[in-house]
Design a protein around this motif. Structure first.
Motif, short mmCIF file in Angstrom:
data_model
loop_
_atom_site.label_atom_id
_atom_site.label_comp_id
_atom_site.label_asym_id
_atom_site.label_seq_id
_atom_site.Cartn_x
_atom_site.Cartn_y
_atom_site.Cartn_z
N GLN A 195 0.82 -1.21 0.00
CA GLN A 195 0.00 0.00 0.00
C GLN A 195 0.86 1.27 0.00
OE1 GLN A 195 -3.41 0.34 0.21
NE2 GLN A 195 -4.27 -1.34 1.41
N TYR A 196 1.87 1.22 0.86
CA TYR A 196 2.78 2.36 1.03
C TYR A 196 3.46 2.70 -0.29
CZ TYR A 196 6.55 4.97 3.41
OH TYR A 196 7.44 5.91 3.84
N GLN B 286 4.40 5.55 -5.44
CA GLN B 286 4.92 5.33 -6.80
C GLN B 286 3.90 4.59 -7.67
OE1 GLN B 286 8.86 5.34 -7.49
NE2 GLN B 286 8.71 6.83 -5.86
N PRO B 287 2.68 5.13 -7.77
CA PRO B 287 1.65 4.37 -8.49
C PRO B 287 2.06 4.04 -9.93
CG PRO B 287 0.92 6.62 -8.07
CD PRO B 287 2.17 6.42 -7.30
N GLN C 176 3.84 -0.19 -15.11
CA GLN C 176 4.90 -0.31 -16.10
C GLN C 176 5.91 -1.41 -15.83
OE1 GLN C 176 6.67 3.66 -16.74
NE2 GLN C 176 4.85 4.52 -15.84
N VAL C 177 5.99 -1.84 -14.59
CA VAL C 177 7.07 -2.74 -14.23
C VAL C 177 6.55 -4.16 -14.02
CG1 VAL C 177 8.81 -3.22 -12.46
CG2 VAL C 177 8.31 -0.86 -13.11
N LEU D 118 5.60 -7.37 -12.45
CA LEU D 118 5.29 -7.51 -11.03
C LEU D 118 6.32 -8.31 -10.27
CD1 LEU D 118 1.48 -7.90 -10.54
CD2 LEU D 118 2.92 -5.89 -10.83
N GLN D 119 6.96 -9.25 -10.92
CA GLN D 119 7.96 -10.05 -10.22
C GLN D 119 9.07 -9.17 -9.65
OE1 GLN D 119 10.45 -12.36 -12.91
NE2 GLN D 119 9.48 -11.32 -14.65
N TYR D 120 9.39 -8.08 -10.36
CA TYR D 120 10.45 -7.20 -9.87
C TYR D 120 9.95 -6.36 -8.71
CZ TYR D 120 12.60 -8.47 -14.33
OH TYR D 120 13.12 -9.15 -15.39
N LEU D 121 8.71 -5.88 -8.85
CA LEU D 121 8.14 -5.11 -7.75
C LEU D 121 8.07 -5.96 -6.49
CD1 LEU D 121 5.15 -3.23 -9.40
CD2 LEU D 121 7.36 -2.31 -8.73
N ALA D 122 7.68 -7.22 -6.67
CA ALA D 122 7.56 -8.11 -5.52
C ALA D 122 8.90 -8.22 -4.80
CB ALA D 122 7.07 -9.48 -5.97
N SER D 123 9.93 -8.46 -5.55
CA SER D 123 11.26 -8.60 -4.95
C SER D 123 11.67 -7.32 -4.23
CB SER D 123 12.26 -8.94 -6.04
OG SER D 123 13.56 -8.97 -5.54
N MET D 124 11.39 -6.21 -4.85
CA MET D 124 11.73 -4.91 -4.28
C MET D 124 10.98 -4.65 -2.97
SD MET D 124 10.98 -1.59 -6.58
CE MET D 124 10.57 0.01 -5.89
N LEU D 125 9.81 -5.27 -2.85
CA LEU D 125 9.00 -5.11 -1.64
C LEU D 125 9.29 -6.21 -0.63
CD1 LEU D 125 5.63 -4.11 -3.31
CD2 LEU D 125 6.88 -2.73 -1.64
N GLY D 126 10.14 -7.15 -1.01
CA GLY D 126 10.48 -8.23 -0.10
C GLY D 126 9.39 -9.27 0.03
#
Lengths: 188, 188
Positions: free
Chosen positions: B151-152, B157-158, B163-164, B166-174
DNA sequence: CTATCCACTTGACAAATATCAAGAATACAT
DNA sequence: ATGTATTCTTGATATTTGTCAAGTGGATAG
């Protein structure tokens, strides 16, 4: 006991004359158990180095207290963001035991710029080192489990685990006290 | 499209003449989709700012790839630790799309010290700002659940979420891609 | 247009971690 | 020393998150 100059050298690469000029600007203070070196919202107008004792760096949120770090001998005490930008401090810094600290005022710190030619270079490396430490820590949260983070911390800072209330260590590792208690039992 | 000077101003408080001198030292380059701006182990001898496109900052561990961050327009590209200390870069930085970047060489960057009197001050605030961002992030890992971190990030960074991969976003969010997929479904 | 390849989603299940509550140990003050 | 906090441990259970495997859908090249 290692002196201030010893600790300064671990942060910064300094020549003997530089070391002397910089060390002279620090004064030595005592911080009683329970006393605050800094409180959330205050001005972060000084920087401390722990000589002896333990200082907990934490923050109160709506629902819980979050311990960010515990500084031991040689550890750094400052709200770096506040120290650099003059914004109100985010962190509380409270002595967990009777402590002795070396402290330099912000003003004295900046005045070193004119006394030590290389000071901006030194300072820059100092801040970058702080950055680097945090980067490692972020990384640990991105790819390690609670158990792995426990092990990692235990290898690096074993002395913390004898001296610090576990609830604080747990928070600092991003887990509950119960989980930390169980991991510890499991691993020993 | 906002220019380099606009982005520099968001990082640093600069007078118009300072801005001009500094901006002149940057050159404009293209980075094709898939190309690396930096690779683990290389020398981090330049600093980039993203004008357009997406660059993923990541690292390969034994068992998985860990995405530390995705830089979008205005975002910073450098292995700061390497840039300051000359140590081999820890991070890979790879274009996720065709990108245009502004780049300054390390040597040119440091030469600004003699051209812009306030440069060390500017640089210091720059590094401290990087530090501050990481501090926020550490804190988010200490007291937020995966859902809260999602959520944060989403609030801040909506644009990333369109654009990215999701697998990368997931990793970046831990978290794992599956968890991110489920959180997203749950929240929409 | 269709085959192929990714990335994403979904389901079933397993593992990790959190929560709540109670008891044990430890430190602290009187 | 003794009683009283407080902190730590433990158990039972709930919730969150991860893993593995299969399926869906969309992009893209031929």
């Amino acid at each position: 006991m290692p002196g201030l100059e010893h600790f300064l050298k671990t942060y910064l690469e300094l020549t003997p004359p530089e070391l002397e000029v910089i060390a002279k600007r620090f004064r030595h203070i005592a911080l009683e158990k329970g006393a605050f070196f800094l409180q959330t919202g205050a001005f972060s107008d000084r920087l401390g180095i722990v000589e002896q004792g333990l200082v907990r760096i934490f923050l109160q949120t709506e629902d819980k207290e979050v311990t960010q770090w515990i500084s031991t001998a040689g550890g750094l005490l400052t709200d770096l963001t506040g120290f650099v930008f003059g914004s109100p401090a985010r962190w509380n810094m409270q002595a967990l035991s009777d402590c002795s600290l070396w402290v330099i005022e912000k003003e004295a710190y900046y005045s070193l710029e004119s006394e030590v030619p290389r000071f901006h270079h030194i300072d820059r490396r100092f801040v970058a080192r702080c950055f680097s430490t945090l980067e490692d820590r972020i990384f640990s949260h991105l790819h390690m489990s609670a158990e792995e983070r426990y092990q990692y911390m235990f290898e690096r800072q074993p002395q913390l685990f004898n001296q610090v209330p576990l609830q604080y260590l747990a928070s600092m590792l991003g887990m509950t006290p119960e989980t930390l208690s169980r991991l510890r039992k499991k691993i020993i």
